[in-house]
Design an enzyme around this catalytic site. Structure first.
Site, PDB file in Angstrom:
ATOM      1  N   LYS A 108      -2.367  -7.327   2.041  1.00  6.58           N
ATOM      2  CA  LYS A 108      -2.719  -8.512   2.826  1.00  6.58           C
ATOM      3  C   LYS A 108      -1.949  -8.586   4.149  1.00  6.58           C
ATOM      4  O   LYS A 108      -2.367  -9.279   5.072  1.00  6.58           O
ATOM      5  CB  LYS A 108      -2.495  -9.772   1.988  1.00  6.58           C
ATOM      6  CG  LYS A 108      -3.466  -9.812   0.820  1.00  6.58           C
ATOM      7  CD  LYS A 108      -3.476 -11.108   0.067  1.00  6.58           C
ATOM      8  CE  LYS A 108      -4.608 -11.158  -0.939  1.00  6.58           C
ATOM      9  NZ  LYS A 108      -4.464 -10.161  -2.025  1.00  6.58           N
TER      10      LYS A 108
HETATM   11  C1  LIG Z   1      -5.605  -9.621  -2.743  1.00  5.62           C
HETATM   12  C2  LIG Z   1      -5.407  -8.345  -3.466  1.00  5.62           C
HETATM   13  C3  LIG Z   1      -6.499  -7.597  -3.991  1.00  5.62           C
HETATM   14  C4  LIG Z   1      -7.941  -8.097  -3.885  1.00  5.62           C
HETATM   15  O1  LIG Z   1      -8.466  -7.977  -2.590  1.00  5.62           O
HETATM   16  P1  LIG Z   1      -9.792  -8.788  -2.168  1.00  5.62           P
HETATM   17  O2  LIG Z   1      -9.926  -8.562  -0.710  1.00  5.62           O
HETATM   18  O3  LIG Z   1      -9.522 -10.213  -2.518  1.00  5.62           O
HETATM   19  O4  LIG Z   1     -10.914  -8.204  -2.947  1.00  5.62           O
HETATM   20  C5  LIG Z   1      -6.238  -6.400  -4.629  1.00  5.62           C
HETATM   21  N1  LIG Z   1      -4.964  -5.954  -4.799  1.00  5.62           N
HETATM   22  C6  LIG Z   1      -3.898  -6.638  -4.320  1.00  5.62           C
HETATM   23  C7  LIG Z   1      -2.544  -6.099  -4.560  1.00  5.62           C
HETATM   24  C8  LIG Z   1      -4.082  -7.835  -3.633  1.00  5.62           C
HETATM   25  O5  LIG Z   1      -3.003  -8.515  -3.184  1.00  5.62           O
END
Ligand SMILES: *Cc1c(COP(=O)(O)O)cnc(C)c1O
Length: 490
Positions: A108
């Protein structure tokens, strides 16, 4: 470029307006009226930052190139621990795309390092003198990534609410040690759903909106429904494809697949947009954990949210309503009324079904499967033992889903697997898979580093000795008061 609401095409906005507003007024998400294309041969000589500017300028059409360049440099010049930003690593015949080299060791960061700059630039473009208050409810990863992105950003304050007993020790320590004078971090007595519901209510609370307005402030969201979070994620799909070409692993225009551990459907949707821009991706492998609502949807065409939420060892994918899917439904159908109808059905009945025509379109591009918690641990262990590559549980879910895909002999193209977190963020599951666990997560980190020779990321290594700056815990009913306290304090 115009951005249209997925639930009413007549509601359109410019890119800066979408970034400021997050959601469209009637609850729809903003999506593009058309998707621009990229000249991959031109992009071949670009580094990550140059490519980011090239991609973003095609979408942020009311930003100047100088403004986009400033946002990109502010975001990526020195916050990642590698100049590559998102390096790729070969495991057997496929490639792992490491998206966790940012300041909080989760994918993120790629979007949340740049979103604050896109947001403050959007204020300038709209000639607004408003201040922004970001409210974020978090189950762990988003909160810290948002705090690191927004700390000390001018004209912005950020408040993060986490379930006091619902995040890991490391995640909590990451949040409560955040520096920055514009950050408030509060533990809430309740679970993540309680936090999220209470925070969502704040956004539409008339009384609060008026109080904010008296302080020349408006709410905004760092959640993945904001296009400002989606766009930066397109870049690494282009970058990793070009990396394979540059390393002579594939010829230009050769097809690949991508496998994505999916929760809110933001990451995989960014890959789909990259394909529409010209990156030759054949299949999107949508990987889920025991919360397998997307697997069922892609296989049957029925989205059914009437199911029990399972708390798993890949917690960032624990989800029942996957919000960004709405954008794909809109794009595939090009029908705003139909999309609105499906979303109403989801709200009222907890379910909707797509036509067989749409289902065919969806299945042509997306393959889906799901992985149990036990299989996740086994995958971490197997890949570590056979290939000396240490995966976090989310990445292991995507890797296992790729193996399921291969068994079905659908195609034999090379695949890029998105690695969304550092294994050091999920020590308990990782050490349980390859060695043994203990109470103390920092002890496990040290032991893991000795055992595997995989370096502990700097931000996590230093965490142990960081000072706790945010001590306060509140009840759900106190959230509103806290928001008022923060806006009133200059
Ligand atoms: C948020 C997150 C996801 C999921 O990603 P999306 O874009 O919501 O599908 C997968 N793995 C980790 C470690 C995350 O923090």
């Amino acid at each position: 470029m115009k951005y249209l609401s997925t639930r009413n095409k007549n509601l359109s906005a410019s890119s800066s307006m979408c970034i400021l507003e997050g959601l469209s007024k009637e609850g729809g998400l903003f999506f593009f009226d058309s998707i621009p294309s990229l000249d991959l041969n031109e992009c071949l000589k670009m580094n990550y930052l140059e490519l980011a500017i090239e991609v973003l300028k095609k979408f942020l059409t009311d930003f100047s190139e100088e403004e986009i360049s400033a946002c990109v440099h502010n975001a990526y010049d020195d916050s990642f621990d590698t100049e590559e930003i998102t390096p790729i690593v070969k495991v057997k015949e496929d490639w792992i795309l490491e998206l966790f080299h940012g300041p909080t060791s989760a994918f993120k960061d790629v979007a949340l390092q740049i979103l604050p700059h896109l947001l403050t630039t959007s204020l300038k473009i709209q000639k607004s003198d408003q201040k922004i208050l970001i409210l974020t409810a978090t189950s762990g990863d988003t909160g810290k990534a948002a705090l690191e992105g927004f700390k000390d950003v001018e004209n912005v304050k950020i408040m993060v609410f986490y379930p006091k007993d619902g995040v890991s020790e490391i995640q909590k320590k990451q949040m409560v040690t955040t520096k920055g004078n514009n950050c408030t971090v509060l533990g809430v007595d309740g679970n993540f759903d309680d936090c999220q519901k209470a925070v969502k209510q704040c956004f539409t609370d008339e009384d609060l909106i008026n109080i904010l307005s008296d302080h020349n402030t408006q709410f905004s969201s760092a959640n993945s429904i904001n296009v400002g979070r989606l766009l930066p994620q397109i870049v690494y799909y282009v970058k990793s494809y070009l990396d394979l070409v540059r390393r002579h692993e594939i010829e230009m225009n050769e097809k690949i697949n991508v496998s994505v551990p999916t929760g809110n459907f933001g990451n995989i949707l960014a890959g789909y947009i990259a394909k529409q821009m010209g990156v030759p991706i054949e299949k999107f492998i949508c990987a889920s954990n025991e919360n397998n609502v997307l697997t069922e949807f892609i296989q049957t065409g029925i989205y059914n949210a009437n199911r029990t939420f399972v708390k798993t060892n890949s917690p960032s994918m624990d989800i029942v309503v996957s919000s960004n899917l709405e954008r794909l439904l809109y794009w595939l159908s090009q029908d705003d009324a139909l999309t609105a109808q499906m979303m109403t059905s989801l709200k009222e009945k907890g379910q909707y079904e797509i036509s067989s025509f749409m289902k065919e379109k969806l299945q042509k591009e997306f393959y889906a499967s799901c992985v149990t918690q036990k299989e996740t641990e086994e995958m971490i262990q197997k890949v570590y033992e056979e290939d000396h590559y240490l995966m976090d549980p989310h990445t292991a879910v995507a890797y296992k889903t790729l193996l399921d895909f291969k068994k079905e002999n659908i195609n034999s193209y090379k695949t890029i697997v998105c690695a969304t977190a550092s294994p050091y963020k999920f020590m308990d599951t990782v050490m349980k898979s390859i060695d043994s666990t203990s109470e103390d997560e920092f002890e496990m980190m040290e032991r893991c580093e000795k055992l595997t020779n995989v370096k502990i990321p700097k931000n996590l290594k230093n965490l142990k000795n960081e000072t706790v700056r945010h001590h306060k815990n509140i009840s759900i009913d106190e959230i509103k008061e806290e928001v008022i306290r923060v806006v009133s304090h200059d």
